[in-house]
Design a protein around this motif. Sequence first.
Motif, PDB file in Angstrom:
ATOM      1  N   LEU A  15       0.659  -1.150   0.208  1.00 38.56           N
ATOM      2  CA  LEU A  15      -0.039   0.085  -0.081  1.00 38.56           C
ATOM      3  C   LEU A  15       0.797   1.203   0.040  1.00 38.56           C
ATOM      4  O   LEU A  15       0.625   2.229  -0.485  1.00 38.56           O
ATOM      5  N   TRP A  16       2.047   1.029   0.810  1.00 38.63           N
ATOM      6  CA  TRP A  16       2.750   2.216   0.808  1.00 38.63           C
ATOM      7  C   TRP A  16       4.095   2.394  -0.029  1.00 38.63           C
ATOM      8  O   TRP A  16       4.807   3.095   0.140  1.00 38.63           O
ATOM      9  N   ASN A  17       4.069   1.581  -0.952  1.00 37.45           N
ATOM     10  CA  ASN A  17       5.223   1.419  -1.945  1.00 37.45           C
ATOM     11  C   ASN A  17       6.012   2.778  -2.542  1.00 37.45           C
ATOM     12  O   ASN A  17       6.890   2.861  -2.684  1.00 37.45           O
ATOM     13  N   ASP A  18       4.891   3.632  -2.990  1.00 38.63           N
ATOM     14  CA  ASP A  18       5.159   4.973  -3.505  1.00 38.63           C
ATOM     15  C   ASP A  18       5.619   5.952  -2.512  1.00 38.63           C
ATOM     16  O   ASP A  18       6.207   6.992  -2.855  1.00 38.63           O
ATOM     17  N   MET A  19       5.394   5.606  -0.973  1.00 39.62           N
ATOM     18  CA  MET A  19       5.844   6.663  -0.166  1.00 39.62           C
ATOM     19  C   MET A  19       7.103   6.081   0.624  1.00 39.62           C
ATOM     20  O   MET A  19       7.723   6.991   1.271  1.00 39.62           O
ATOM     21  N   VAL A 122     -13.692  -2.128  -5.624  1.00 35.76           N
ATOM     22  CA  VAL A 122     -12.413  -1.331  -5.595  1.00 35.76           C
ATOM     23  C   VAL A 122     -12.497  -0.039  -6.302  1.00 35.76           C
ATOM     24  O   VAL A 122     -12.188   1.072  -5.874  1.00 35.76           O
ATOM     25  N   ALA A 123     -13.479   0.025  -7.510  1.00 36.11           N
ATOM     26  CA  ALA A 123     -13.561   1.121  -8.233  1.00 36.11           C
ATOM     27  C   ALA A 123     -14.253   2.087  -7.222  1.00 36.11           C
ATOM     28  O   ALA A 123     -14.077   3.129  -7.450  1.00 36.11           O
ATOM     29  N   SER A 124     -15.314   1.618  -6.380  1.00 36.70           N
ATOM     30  CA  SER A 124     -16.005   2.551  -5.615  1.00 36.70           C
ATOM     31  C   SER A 124     -15.047   3.476  -4.607  1.00 36.70           C
ATOM     32  O   SER A 124     -15.697   4.502  -4.036  1.00 36.70           O
ATOM     33  N   SER A 125     -13.944   2.696  -4.464  1.00 35.69           N
ATOM     34  CA  SER A 125     -13.288   3.231  -3.230  1.00 35.69           C
ATOM     35  C   SER A 125     -12.566   4.603  -3.976  1.00 35.69           C
ATOM     36  O   SER A 125     -11.353   5.161  -3.180  1.00 35.69           O
ATOM     37  N   LEU A 126     -12.289   4.283  -5.328  1.00 35.87           N
ATOM     38  CA  LEU A 126     -11.178   5.479  -6.010  1.00 35.87           C
ATOM     39  C   LEU A 126     -11.996   6.770  -6.545  1.00 35.87           C
ATOM     40  O   LEU A 126     -13.179   6.876  -6.322  1.00 35.87           O
ATOM     41  N   ILE A 212      -5.865   6.829  -0.790  1.00 34.54           N
ATOM     42  CA  ILE A 212      -4.643   8.215  -0.832  1.00 34.54           C
ATOM     43  C   ILE A 212      -3.660   7.553  -1.063  1.00 34.54           C
ATOM     44  O   ILE A 212      -2.675   8.115  -1.679  1.00 34.54           O
ATOM     45  N   PRO A 213      -2.937   6.648  -0.292  1.00 36.38           N
ATOM     46  CA  PRO A 213      -1.719   6.227  -0.469  1.00 36.38           C
ATOM     47  C   PRO A 213      -1.155   5.668  -1.880  1.00 36.38           C
ATOM     48  O   PRO A 213       0.008   5.670  -2.148  1.00 36.38           O
ATOM     49  N   ILE A 214      -2.289   5.353  -2.723  1.00 37.34           N
ATOM     50  CA  ILE A 214      -2.364   4.876  -4.054  1.00 37.34           C
ATOM     51  C   ILE A 214      -2.429   5.965  -4.983  1.00 37.34           C
ATOM     52  O   ILE A 214      -1.812   6.319  -6.224  1.00 37.34           O
ATOM     53  N   GLU A 215      -3.709   6.629  -4.716  1.00 35.64           N
ATOM     54  CA  GLU A 215      -4.242   7.656  -5.557  1.00 35.64           C
ATOM     55  C   GLU A 215      -3.371   8.730  -5.401  1.00 35.64           C
ATOM     56  O   GLU A 215      -3.207   9.296  -6.647  1.00 35.64           O
ATOM     57  N   ALA A 216      -2.857   9.315  -4.398  1.00 38.20           N
ATOM     58  CA  ALA A 216      -2.127  10.574  -4.409  1.00 38.20           C
ATOM     59  C   ALA A 216      -0.979  10.515  -3.289  1.00 38.20           C
ATOM     60  O   ALA A 216      -1.073  11.160  -2.307  1.00 38.20           O
TER      61      ALA A 216
END
Length: 233
Positions: A15-19, A122-126, A212-216
Motif C-alpha cells: 500500500l505504501w510502496n510509492d511513499m 475497488v472502483a467505488s473506493s477510488l 490516498i496512499p495509492i491515488e495521491a
Amino acid sequence: MALLLVPGFMADETLWNDMSAALARFGPVLHADLRHDTSVEAMARRALAAAPPSFLLVGFSMGGYVARDIARLAPAYGKRVKALVLVATSTRPDTPAMRQRKGAVGHAAPSVAFSGLSRIAVASSLHPKDKHNEAMIERVRAMGMRLGGEVFRRQSVLERPGDIDRLGEIRCPTLVVAAAQDQLRSLEEARELQAGIPEASLAVIEDSGHMIPIEAPQRLLEVILPWLSSYAD
C-alpha cells in the motif's frame, strides 16, 4: 526513531510502496500485521508488542481504528507513540447495513474460493476519474489476493467499534488526513476525529478518493512529511 504503518482492510505493506523511500528518513519503516486477529484491540496489542520503544504512527482506513487503540494502549508502556497520523478513517461504528454484510460473509462456507475484491468494490473506493483505471484497480485487488481468503473472512467480520467517547484519551500530537472526493469516508467523519482528539489538526487532499496512499502518494507526503518532522527527534 522508527515509523509504524498500519494498513487498511485487505491491504498489505505494498500500500505504501510509492511513499516508503521518502518515509525512510524517519528511520526503519515497520508494518503492522493485521492478518491474524479478530478484534481491533487484539490487532493493536500485537502491533504494539512488536514495535520499538518509541515510534511515529500512521494508520490508514481500518488501520486508523487500530492506530487509535495503539495510541491509547501505548501510554501504559511509557508514551511510546510520539505522533499519530490518521488517513481516510472514521470514529463511527459499523452501520446496521455493514453488520448485515459482515454476517453474510461470516456465515459463508469456508470452502468458497476467494477470488479477490471485486472490481466494482475497488472502483467505488477510488476517485471517479480512476474508476476505469485498470492498473490501479488491479494493484488494490492484488493486495487482497496475496492476503487470501482466510484473512478476508477474518477482516470482513471484524467489528469496528465507535470510539468517539474515547478520542480524548489520545494524548499524542495527531494529524487527521481526509480526501475531498472520498466516497467511503466523509469530510464530516474527519472533522469528528479532529474535534474529539485534543489539539488535533486536519488536512484535506483534493482530487483523490479513499485510497490516498495509492491515488495521491506525493500529495500525501507533502502533507505528512513536514508534520512528522516536527516530532521525529
